[in-house]
Design a protein around this motif. Structure first.
Motif, PDB file in Angstrom:
ATOM      1  N   VAL A  90      -4.245 -30.363  -0.390  1.00 49.58           N
ATOM      2  CA  VAL A  90      -3.264 -29.314  -0.672  1.00 49.58           C
ATOM      3  C   VAL A  90      -2.449 -29.638  -1.922  1.00 49.58           C
ATOM      4  N   PRO A  91      -1.919 -30.857  -2.079  1.00 52.83           N
ATOM      5  CA  PRO A  91      -1.223 -31.152  -3.330  1.00 52.83           C
ATOM      6  C   PRO A  91      -2.135 -31.035  -4.555  1.00 52.83           C
ATOM      7  N   ALA A 120      -6.212 -29.582  12.212  1.00 48.02           N
ATOM      8  CA  ALA A 120      -5.613 -29.566  13.553  1.00 48.02           C
ATOM      9  C   ALA A 120      -6.676 -29.399  14.632  1.00 48.02           C
ATOM     10  N   ALA A 121      -7.764 -28.743  14.302  1.00 44.44           N
ATOM     11  CA  ALA A 121      -8.846 -28.529  15.265  1.00 44.44           C
ATOM     12  C   ALA A 121      -9.755 -29.763  15.282  1.00 44.44           C
ATOM     13  N   PRO A 122     -10.526 -29.912  16.340  1.00 40.37           N
ATOM     14  CA  PRO A 122     -11.436 -31.066  16.396  1.00 40.37           C
ATOM     15  C   PRO A 122     -12.694 -30.856  15.545  1.00 40.37           C
ATOM     16  N   VAL A 123     -12.483 -30.700  14.252  1.00 41.35           N
ATOM     17  CA  VAL A 123     -13.584 -30.512  13.301  1.00 41.35           C
ATOM     18  C   VAL A 123     -13.943 -31.883  12.722  1.00 41.35           C
ATOM     19  N   HIS A 124     -15.229 -32.141  12.575  1.00 39.72           N
ATOM     20  CA  HIS A 124     -15.662 -33.413  12.001  1.00 39.72           C
ATOM     21  C   HIS A 124     -15.034 -33.571  10.617  1.00 39.72           C
ATOM     22  N   PRO A 125     -14.433 -34.721  10.334  1.00 44.20           N
ATOM     23  CA  PRO A 125     -13.745 -34.911   9.061  1.00 44.20           C
ATOM     24  C   PRO A 125     -14.622 -34.671   7.823  1.00 44.20           C
ATOM     25  N   ALA A 126     -15.895 -35.011   7.894  1.00 45.18           N
ATOM     26  CA  ALA A 126     -16.770 -34.795   6.739  1.00 45.18           C
ATOM     27  C   ALA A 126     -16.903 -33.302   6.427  1.00 45.18           C
ATOM     28  N   LEU A 127     -17.004 -32.487   7.464  1.00 47.97           N
ATOM     29  CA  LEU A 127     -17.093 -31.042   7.255  1.00 47.97           C
ATOM     30  C   LEU A 127     -15.776 -30.490   6.723  1.00 47.97           C
ATOM     31  N   ALA A 128     -14.673 -30.906   7.328  1.00 52.60           N
ATOM     32  CA  ALA A 128     -13.357 -30.440   6.879  1.00 52.60           C
ATOM     33  C   ALA A 128     -13.116 -30.831   5.423  1.00 52.60           C
ATOM     34  N   ASN A 129     -13.425 -32.087   5.083  1.00 53.72           N
ATOM     35  CA  ASN A 129     -13.224 -32.555   3.717  1.00 53.72           C
ATOM     36  C   ASN A 129     -14.183 -31.875   2.741  1.00 53.72           C
ATOM     37  N   GLY A 130     -15.401 -31.650   3.183  1.00 53.95           N
ATOM     38  CA  GLY A 130     -16.367 -30.971   2.315  1.00 53.95           C
ATOM     39  C   GLY A 130     -15.937 -29.565   1.970  1.00 53.95           C
ATOM     40  N   LEU A 131     -15.461 -28.827   2.963  1.00 52.81           N
ATOM     41  CA  LEU A 131     -14.998 -27.458   2.706  1.00 52.81           C
ATOM     42  C   LEU A 131     -13.746 -27.454   1.833  1.00 52.81           C
ATOM     43  N   VAL A 164     -12.745 -17.800  -1.649  1.00 52.80           N
ATOM     44  CA  VAL A 164     -12.204 -17.128  -0.472  1.00 52.80           C
ATOM     45  C   VAL A 164     -13.160 -17.297   0.705  1.00 52.80           C
ATOM     46  N   GLY A 165     -14.451 -17.259   0.440  1.00 50.23           N
ATOM     47  CA  GLY A 165     -15.432 -17.484   1.503  1.00 50.23           C
ATOM     48  C   GLY A 165     -15.300 -18.867   2.113  1.00 50.23           C
ATOM     49  N   VAL A 166     -15.053 -19.868   1.290  1.00 46.13           N
ATOM     50  CA  VAL A 166     -14.855 -21.227   1.801  1.00 46.13           C
ATOM     51  C   VAL A 166     -13.606 -21.284   2.675  1.00 46.13           C
ATOM     52  N   VAL A 167     -12.531 -20.631   2.237  1.00 44.71           N
ATOM     53  CA  VAL A 167     -11.301 -20.612   3.036  1.00 44.71           C
ATOM     54  C   VAL A 167     -11.560 -19.937   4.379  1.00 44.71           C
ATOM     55  N   LEU A 168     -12.249 -18.817   4.372  1.00 43.06           N
ATOM     56  CA  LEU A 168     -12.571 -18.132   5.627  1.00 43.06           C
ATOM     57  C   LEU A 168     -13.487 -18.986   6.501  1.00 43.06           C
ATOM     58  N   ALA A 169     -14.402 -19.708   5.874  1.00 41.21           N
ATOM     59  CA  ALA A 169     -15.273 -20.606   6.639  1.00 41.21           C
ATOM     60  C   ALA A 169     -14.450 -21.707   7.306  1.00 41.21           C
ATOM     61  N   MET A 170     -13.426 -22.187   6.622  1.00 40.38           N
ATOM     62  CA  MET A 170     -12.559 -23.220   7.209  1.00 40.38           C
ATOM     63  C   MET A 170     -11.879 -22.683   8.468  1.00 40.38           C
ATOM     64  N   PHE A 171     -11.378 -21.457   8.387  1.00 46.37           N
ATOM     65  CA  PHE A 171     -10.760 -20.844   9.572  1.00 46.37           C
ATOM     66  C   PHE A 171     -11.804 -20.649  10.677  1.00 46.37           C
ATOM     67  N   GLY A 172     -12.995 -20.213  10.301  1.00 45.17           N
ATOM     68  CA  GLY A 172     -14.053 -20.001  11.277  1.00 45.17           C
ATOM     69  C   GLY A 172     -14.476 -21.284  11.969  1.00 45.17           C
ATOM     70  N   VAL A 173     -14.651 -22.340  11.193  1.00 47.51           N
ATOM     71  CA  VAL A 173     -15.041 -23.638  11.752  1.00 47.51           C
ATOM     72  C   VAL A 173     -13.939 -24.158  12.676  1.00 47.51           C
ATOM     73  N   ALA A 174     -12.697 -24.003  12.261  1.00 50.24           N
ATOM     74  CA  ALA A 174     -11.576 -24.452  13.106  1.00 50.24           C
ATOM     75  C   ALA A 174     -11.545 -23.669  14.406  1.00 50.24           C
ATOM     76  N   GLY A 175     -11.706 -22.365  14.315  1.00 50.66           N
ATOM     77  CA  GLY A 175     -11.700 -21.539  15.521  1.00 50.66           C
ATOM     78  C   GLY A 175     -12.847 -21.868  16.455  1.00 50.66           C
ATOM     79  N   ALA A 176     -14.028 -22.065  15.880  1.00 55.98           N
ATOM     80  CA  ALA A 176     -15.194 -22.392  16.708  1.00 55.98           C
ATOM     81  C   ALA A 176     -15.037 -23.763  17.366  1.00 55.98           C
ATOM     82  N   ALA A 177     -14.388 -24.695  16.697  1.00 51.83           N
ATOM     83  CA  ALA A 177     -14.217 -26.038  17.253  1.00 51.83           C
ATOM     84  C   ALA A 177     -13.245 -26.054  18.424  1.00 51.83           C
ATOM     85  N   VAL A 178     -12.329 -25.097  18.439  1.00 51.34           N
ATOM     86  CA  VAL A 178     -11.343 -25.040  19.510  1.00 51.34           C
ATOM     87  C   VAL A 178     -11.962 -24.474  20.785  1.00 51.34           C
ATOM     88  N   TYR A 179     -12.925 -23.566  20.634  1.00 52.69           N
ATOM     89  CA  TYR A 179     -13.526 -22.925  21.810  1.00 52.69           C
ATOM     90  C   TYR A 179     -14.810 -23.524  22.149  1.00 52.69           C
TER      91      TYR A 179
END
Length: 140
Positions: A4-5, A78-89, A125-140
């Motif tokens: 983010v910084p 915040a979601a249980p997303v694998h760090p490599a995926l979160a960092n990659g996105l 924007v697609g990457v940002v939406l994918a981040m939200f999607g991956v986070a949402g899918a990881a929670v459920y």
């Protein structure tokens, strides 16, 4: 990593470039008059004026999308997303944003680059939406 910084730094690069090219036209007491003074400047050629105005637009666009990106980074971490995926996105967005700035401000001296600029923006924007999607899918 400090995604983010780093995104905040990347969004300011066009602004710094704009000031480097035309900062003498900036009135710190009235910063909103910067762009009109650039347009009215007789001693700047068209290419420089266009780059300044595109740099200002790229900066404004970066500010408009920064909050969405920051929220996506927070959600994917915040979601249980694998760090490599979160960092990659998160890193992919930064690369796309840097490329967007370059294409918009410099390469778009040739207007044929406008489509590439738009494609980079949509990909970001697609990457940002994918981040939200991956986070949402990881929670459920």
């Amino acid at each position: 990593m400090c995604y983010v910084p780093l995104a905040f730094v990347i969004l300011f690069i066009p602004k710094l470039y704009s000031f480097w090219l035309g900062g003498r036209y900036l009135d710190p007491a009235s910063p909103k008059t910067y762009q009109p003074s650039i347009l009215a400047a007789d001693d700047l050629d068209h290419k420089v004026k266009s780059r300044i105005l595109r740099a200002e637009a790229a900066f404004a666009n970066g500010l408009e999308t920064f909050g969405l990106y920051a929220a996506a980074v927070a959600s994917v971490n915040a979601a249980p997303v694998h760090p490599a995926l979160a960092n990659g996105l998160a890193g992919a967005y930064l690369g796309l944003r840097a490329a967007y700035n370059l294409v918009y401000v410099v390469l778009q001296d040739d207007p044929r680059w406008a489509l590439v600029r738009s494609a980079l923006w949509f990909a970001g924007v697609g990457v940002v939406l994918a981040m939200f999607g991956v986070a949402g899918a990881a929670v459920y």
